[in-house]
Design a protein around this motif. Structure first.
Motif, PDB file in Angstrom:
ATOM      1  N   VAL A 166       4.557   3.060  20.010  1.00  0.00           N
ATOM      2  CA  VAL A 166       5.473   4.193  19.826  1.00  0.00           C
ATOM      3  C   VAL A 166       6.889   3.675  19.589  1.00  0.00           C
ATOM      4  O   VAL A 166       7.603   4.154  18.691  1.00  0.00           O
ATOM      5  N   LEU A 167       7.315   2.683  20.365  1.00  0.00           N
ATOM      6  CA  LEU A 167       8.646   2.093  20.181  1.00  0.00           C
ATOM      7  C   LEU A 167       8.802   1.540  18.764  1.00  0.00           C
ATOM      8  O   LEU A 167       9.793   1.813  18.078  1.00  0.00           O
ATOM      9  N   GLY A 168       7.816   0.770  18.304  1.00  0.00           N
ATOM     10  CA  GLY A 168       7.884   0.210  16.952  1.00  0.00           C
ATOM     11  C   GLY A 168       7.931   1.284  15.881  1.00  0.00           C
ATOM     12  O   GLY A 168       8.705   1.192  14.925  1.00  0.00           O
ATOM     13  N   GLY A 169       7.116   2.323  16.040  1.00  0.00           N
ATOM     14  CA  GLY A 169       7.115   3.403  15.063  1.00  0.00           C
ATOM     15  C   GLY A 169       8.432   4.158  15.028  1.00  0.00           C
ATOM     16  O   GLY A 169       8.950   4.486  13.957  1.00  0.00           O
ATOM     17  N   LEU A 170       8.995   4.415  16.202  1.00  0.00           N
ATOM     18  CA  LEU A 170      10.280   5.118  16.252  1.00  0.00           C
ATOM     19  C   LEU A 170      11.408   4.276  15.660  1.00  0.00           C
ATOM     20  O   LEU A 170      12.257   4.788  14.928  1.00  0.00           O
ATOM     21  N   LEU A 171      11.412   2.988  15.966  1.00  0.00           N
ATOM     22  CA  LEU A 171      12.462   2.125  15.420  1.00  0.00           C
ATOM     23  C   LEU A 171      12.342   1.950  13.915  1.00  0.00           C
ATOM     24  O   LEU A 171      13.341   1.705  13.233  1.00  0.00           O
ATOM     25  N   ALA A 172      11.139   2.093  13.381  1.00  0.00           N
ATOM     26  CA  ALA A 172      10.953   2.017  11.931  1.00  0.00           C
ATOM     27  C   ALA A 172      11.627   3.185  11.224  1.00  0.00           C
ATOM     28  O   ALA A 172      11.893   3.117  10.031  1.00  0.00           O
ATOM     29  N   LEU A 173      11.907   4.236  11.970  1.00  0.00           N
ATOM     30  CA  LEU A 173      12.588   5.387  11.369  1.00  0.00           C
ATOM     31  C   LEU A 173      14.070   5.110  11.125  1.00  0.00           C
ATOM     32  O   LEU A 173      14.698   5.827  10.351  1.00  0.00           O
ATOM     33  N   VAL A 174      14.618   4.069  11.757  1.00  0.00           N
ATOM     34  CA  VAL A 174      16.046   3.763  11.584  1.00  0.00           C
ATOM     35  C   VAL A 174      16.392   3.498  10.111  1.00  0.00           C
ATOM     36  O   VAL A 174      17.347   4.085   9.598  1.00  0.00           O
ATOM     37  N   PRO A 175      15.654   2.645   9.397  1.00  0.00           N
ATOM     38  CA  PRO A 175      16.012   2.436   7.981  1.00  0.00           C
ATOM     39  C   PRO A 175      15.432   3.499   7.037  1.00  0.00           C
ATOM     40  O   PRO A 175      15.686   3.447   5.836  1.00  0.00           O
ATOM     41  N   SER A 176      14.679   4.449   7.550  1.00  0.00           N
ATOM     42  CA  SER A 176      14.024   5.422   6.666  1.00  0.00           C
ATOM     43  C   SER A 176      14.972   6.264   5.827  1.00  0.00           C
ATOM     44  O   SER A 176      14.591   6.660   4.723  1.00  0.00           O
ATOM     45  N   VAL A 191       7.469   5.918   3.573  1.00  0.00           N
ATOM     46  CA  VAL A 191       8.032   5.548   4.875  1.00  0.00           C
ATOM     47  C   VAL A 191       6.940   5.463   5.934  1.00  0.00           C
ATOM     48  O   VAL A 191       6.890   4.498   6.710  1.00  0.00           O
ATOM     49  N   LEU A 192       6.049   6.445   5.958  1.00  0.00           N
ATOM     50  CA  LEU A 192       5.013   6.449   6.987  1.00  0.00           C
ATOM     51  C   LEU A 192       4.014   5.309   6.809  1.00  0.00           C
ATOM     52  O   LEU A 192       3.685   4.605   7.770  1.00  0.00           O
ATOM     53  N   VAL A 193       3.542   5.114   5.582  1.00  0.00           N
ATOM     54  CA  VAL A 193       2.526   4.084   5.333  1.00  0.00           C
ATOM     55  C   VAL A 193       3.149   2.696   5.229  1.00  0.00           C
ATOM     56  O   VAL A 193       2.633   1.729   5.787  1.00  0.00           O
ATOM     57  N   LEU A 240       0.838  -1.194   0.000  1.00  0.00           N
ATOM     58  CA  LEU A 240       0.000   0.000   0.000  1.00  0.00           C
ATOM     59  C   LEU A 240       0.879   1.253   0.000  1.00  0.00           C
ATOM     60  O   LEU A 240       0.600   2.217  -0.726  1.00  0.00           O
ATOM     61  N   GLY A 241       1.950   1.231   0.800  1.00  0.00           N
ATOM     62  CA  GLY A 241       2.886   2.354   0.799  1.00  0.00           C
ATOM     63  C   GLY A 241       3.564   2.520  -0.548  1.00  0.00           C
ATOM     64  O   GLY A 241       3.722   3.646  -1.044  1.00  0.00           O
ATOM     65  N   ALA A 242       3.968   1.399  -1.159  1.00  0.00           N
ATOM     66  CA  ALA A 242       4.600   1.461  -2.482  1.00  0.00           C
ATOM     67  C   ALA A 242       3.610   1.958  -3.530  1.00  0.00           C
ATOM     68  O   ALA A 242       3.972   2.732  -4.430  1.00  0.00           O
ATOM     69  N   TRP A 243       2.358   1.545  -3.418  1.00  0.00           N
ATOM     70  CA  TRP A 243       1.331   2.022  -4.345  1.00  0.00           C
ATOM     71  C   TRP A 243       1.139   3.527  -4.200  1.00  0.00           C
ATOM     72  O   TRP A 243       1.049   4.260  -5.195  1.00  0.00           O
ATOM     73  N   ALA A 244       1.057   4.001  -2.933  1.00  0.00           N
ATOM     74  CA  ALA A 244       0.891   5.446  -2.701  1.00  0.00           C
ATOM     75  C   ALA A 244       2.085   6.215  -3.257  1.00  0.00           C
ATOM     76  O   ALA A 244       1.923   7.266  -3.885  1.00  0.00           O
TER      77      ALA A 244
END
Length: 188
Positions: free
Chosen positions: A106-116, A133-135, A40-44
């Protein structure tokens, strides 16, 4: 019911056992969420850059997102469960279930920013990449961590830990097949 006859609340296991249980519960949850929200993120992203003549960039970005999710499945969930996850579990152990779920999300969302930065640095379509990145990354990682914390107590009794471990193994095999299809166009 009186207090003495009320059923005891099931709590999530702690320590190394809790970390391994969280790993076995989190892997299939993340596999499902990554396979849903990643495309879905790739589609957006593709919809936002449509007309920019970057079809190859869109495909490469989708492949990179799939690879990041594969690394999260194979290494990231176990690593976080045994490190920061244990810290957050201890910090929220005596708080409400909602607080625990929100803290892990919140922890999962913040850690997802590492490869962003892989998707944001030197990106010709910065706004579209931020949506990707967000979706495609932050949302599934935040949902994985929160959902894992939510269902972990229920998956810690009886035969459920073995079921969770089996689901994790199936999810890893499925992710490997998915990776082979994405990377090599391997026909099924």
């Amino acid at each position: 019911m009186s207090e003495s006859t009320a059923p005891a609340a099931v709590e999530a296991p702690t320590g190394a056992r809790g970390a391994w249980r969280a790993t076995s519960v989190g892997i299939p949850i993340h596999a499902l969420l990554a396979l849903t929200w990643g495309p879905l993120g790739a589609w957006a992203y593709g919809a936002l850059i449509d007309g920019a003549g970057d079809g190859d960039l869109q495909v490469l970005t989708g492949v990179a997102l799939a690879l990041v999710h594969l690394v999260i499945l194979v290494v990231g969930i176990a690593l976080v469960s045994h490190t920061l996850g244990r810290v957050v579990a201890t910090a929220t152990a005596h708080r409400s279930r909602v607080t625990g779920v929100a803290s892990f999300a919140v922890l999962g969302g913040l850690l997802a920013l590492v490869p962003s930065p892989l998707f944001l640095i030197d990106q010709p379509h910065a706004g579209a990449a931020l949506v990707l990145v967000l979706v495609g990354l932050v949302l599934p990682c935040a949902m994985t961590a929160g959902a894992t914390r939510l269902v972990l107590p229920a998956m810690s009794t009886g035969r459920r830990p073995a079921i969770a471990a089996a689901l994790a193994a199936v999810a890893l095999v499925a992710a490997g097949v998915f990776a082979a299809v994405v990377l090599f166009g391997w026909p099924l």
